[in-house]
Design a protein around this motif. Structure first.
Motif, PDB file in Angstrom:
ATOM      1  N   CYS A 147      -2.985   4.749  -2.510  1.00 40.12           N
ATOM      2  CA  CYS A 147      -3.998   5.321  -1.615  1.00 40.12           C
ATOM      3  C   CYS A 147      -3.988   6.841  -1.566  1.00 40.12           C
ATOM      4  CB  CYS A 147      -3.816   4.747  -0.210  1.00 40.12           C
ATOM      5  SG  CYS A 147      -4.061   2.961  -0.152  1.00 40.12           S
ATOM      6  N   SER A 148      -3.263   7.480  -2.442  1.00 43.14           N
ATOM      7  CA  SER A 148      -3.250   8.946  -2.504  1.00 43.14           C
ATOM      8  C   SER A 148      -4.358   9.424  -3.424  1.00 43.14           C
ATOM      9  CB  SER A 148      -1.902   9.433  -3.044  1.00 43.14           C
ATOM     10  OG  SER A 148      -0.853   8.943  -2.251  1.00 43.14           O
ATOM     11  N   THR A 149      -4.936  10.574  -3.111  1.00 41.35           N
ATOM     12  CA  THR A 149      -5.922  11.178  -3.990  1.00 41.35           C
ATOM     13  C   THR A 149      -5.168  11.965  -5.053  1.00 41.35           C
ATOM     14  OG1 THR A 149      -7.514  11.322  -2.192  1.00 41.35           O
ATOM     15  CG2 THR A 149      -7.921  12.711  -4.108  1.00 41.35           C
ATOM     16  N   ALA A 172       0.864  -1.182   0.000  1.00 45.12           N
ATOM     17  CA  ALA A 172       0.000   0.000   0.000  1.00 45.12           C
ATOM     18  C   ALA A 172       0.900   1.230   0.000  1.00 45.12           C
ATOM     19  CB  ALA A 172      -0.914   0.014   1.221  1.00 45.12           C
ATOM     20  N   ILE A 215       4.585   9.471  -4.895  1.00 49.50           N
ATOM     21  CA  ILE A 215       4.375   8.138  -5.458  1.00 49.50           C
ATOM     22  C   ILE A 215       5.500   7.814  -6.426  1.00 49.50           C
ATOM     23  CG2 ILE A 215       2.882   6.694  -6.896  1.00 49.50           C
ATOM     24  CD1 ILE A 215       0.515   8.374  -5.801  1.00 49.50           C
ATOM     25  N   VAL A 262       0.854   5.023   0.648  1.00 50.60           N
ATOM     26  CA  VAL A 262       0.028   6.052   1.289  1.00 50.60           C
ATOM     27  C   VAL A 262       0.923   7.278   1.501  1.00 50.60           C
ATOM     28  CG1 VAL A 262      -1.517   6.596   3.207  1.00 50.60           C
ATOM     29  CG2 VAL A 262      -1.254   4.216   2.457  1.00 50.60           C
ATOM     30  N   VAL A 263       0.926   8.158   0.513  1.00 50.86           N
ATOM     31  CA  VAL A 263       1.727   9.377   0.559  1.00 50.86           C
ATOM     32  C   VAL A 263       0.846  10.545   0.120  1.00 50.86           C
ATOM     33  CG1 VAL A 263       3.930   8.178   0.208  1.00 50.86           C
ATOM     34  CG2 VAL A 263       2.627   8.979  -1.772  1.00 50.86           C
ATOM     35  N   ASP A 295      -6.300   1.638  -7.662  1.00 49.22           N
ATOM     36  CA  ASP A 295      -6.451   3.034  -7.256  1.00 49.22           C
ATOM     37  C   ASP A 295      -7.422   3.058  -6.082  1.00 49.22           C
ATOM     38  OD1 ASP A 295      -6.303   5.811  -7.267  1.00 49.22           O
ATOM     39  OD2 ASP A 295      -7.846   6.018  -8.810  1.00 49.22           O
ATOM     40  N   PRO A 316      -7.872   5.726  -3.251  1.00 46.10           N
ATOM     41  CA  PRO A 316      -7.608   6.927  -2.453  1.00 46.10           C
ATOM     42  C   PRO A 316      -8.362   6.914  -1.126  1.00 46.10           C
ATOM     43  CG  PRO A 316      -9.022   7.448  -4.313  1.00 46.10           C
ATOM     44  CD  PRO A 316      -8.574   6.027  -4.488  1.00 46.10           C
ATOM     45  N   VAL A 317      -7.719   7.450  -0.107  1.00 47.67           N
ATOM     46  CA  VAL A 317      -8.321   7.475   1.226  1.00 47.67           C
ATOM     47  C   VAL A 317      -8.550   8.889   1.741  1.00 47.67           C
ATOM     48  CG1 VAL A 317      -7.412   5.232   1.889  1.00 47.67           C
ATOM     49  CG2 VAL A 317      -6.073   7.271   2.369  1.00 47.67           C
ATOM     50  N   SER A 318      -8.247   9.892   0.941  1.00 46.90           N
ATOM     51  CA  SER A 318      -8.448  11.267   1.380  1.00 46.90           C
ATOM     52  C   SER A 318      -9.002  12.090   0.229  1.00 46.90           C
ATOM     53  CB  SER A 318      -7.130  11.872   1.877  1.00 46.90           C
ATOM     54  OG  SER A 318      -6.211  11.983   0.818  1.00 46.90           O
TER      55      SER A 318
END
Length: 81
Positions: A44-46, A9, A18, A11-12, A68, A70-72
């Protein structure tokens, strides 16, 4: 490290970070150099759709599966891409 992982994962904050994870910097070879064939890679980046597609193509070329995820950014940013 990537070669020892069944899944990864990322997550940045943004696409530039990325890129650093995938390609590495300095003496670090980066994630793409060690991915297991078929390993899922969750991004997990938008980020924008063009960046998501570009990273997915590079991950696929390394033999892994890009997701893809994304978490934000919230629903409004997700709708806007």
């Amino acid at each position: 490290l990537a070669a020892a992982c069944d899944a990864v994962a990322i997550v940045v904050v943004d696409a530039a970070q990325i890129e650093g994870v995938l390609a590495g910097e300095g003496d670090d070879a980066g994630l793409l150099a060690g991915l297991r064939p078929g390993a899922p890679v969750l991004v997990c980046s938008t980020i924008g759709p063009d960046d998501a597609q570009r990273f997915a193509a590079r991950i696929a070329a390394a033999g892994a599966l890009a997701l893809d995820a994304p978490v934000s950014g919230g629903p409004a940013r997700a709708v806007d891409g």
